[in-house]
Design a protein around this motif. Structure first.
Motif: not given
Length: 89
Positions: A3-14
C-alpha cells in the motif's frame, strides 16, 4: 502490492509494536538480502535468480496467445498503396 500513501511513498508498517517508515523498510529488506546473499554465495544467488527469471519469461512467451493481435490489411489499408486522388494532391 504494498500500500502507498497519497504522495506515492510506502505506507508505514507495524512490526512488534514498532512502526517502520518506508526508508526503514527498505533498509531492513536490503540488509536481509545482503545477509542471504553472503550465506548462499553471491554467484549462485545471481545465477539462480537469472535462471528462474529466464524460465518464467520463456514459459510466458510459449503460453502467450497472439490471436488477438492479428489485424487485417484491408481494415487499415496497405502501407505504400496510393490512390490516384492522393497523387494529384
Amino acid at each position: 502490492m504494498r500500500p502507498r500513501l497519497e504522495d506515492g511513498s510506502i505506507a508505514p508498517v507495524t512490526v512488534g509494536g514498532r512502526v517502520l517508515s518506508g526508508f526503514e523498510q527498505k533498509v531492513a529488506l536490503g540488509s536481509f538480502t545482503f545477509i542471504l546473499m553472503m550465506i548462499t554465495s553471491l554467484g549462485s544467488t545471481i545465477f539462480w535468480a537469472l535462471g528462474a527469471s529466464m524460465f518464467f519469461i520463456v514459459a510466458h512467451a510459449i503460453t502467450h496467445k497472439t490471436d488477438m493481435h492479428e489485424v487485417d490489411a484491408e481494415q487499415f489499408g496497405v502501407p505504400g498503396q496510393f490512390t490516384p486522388a492522393d497523387a494529384s494532391a
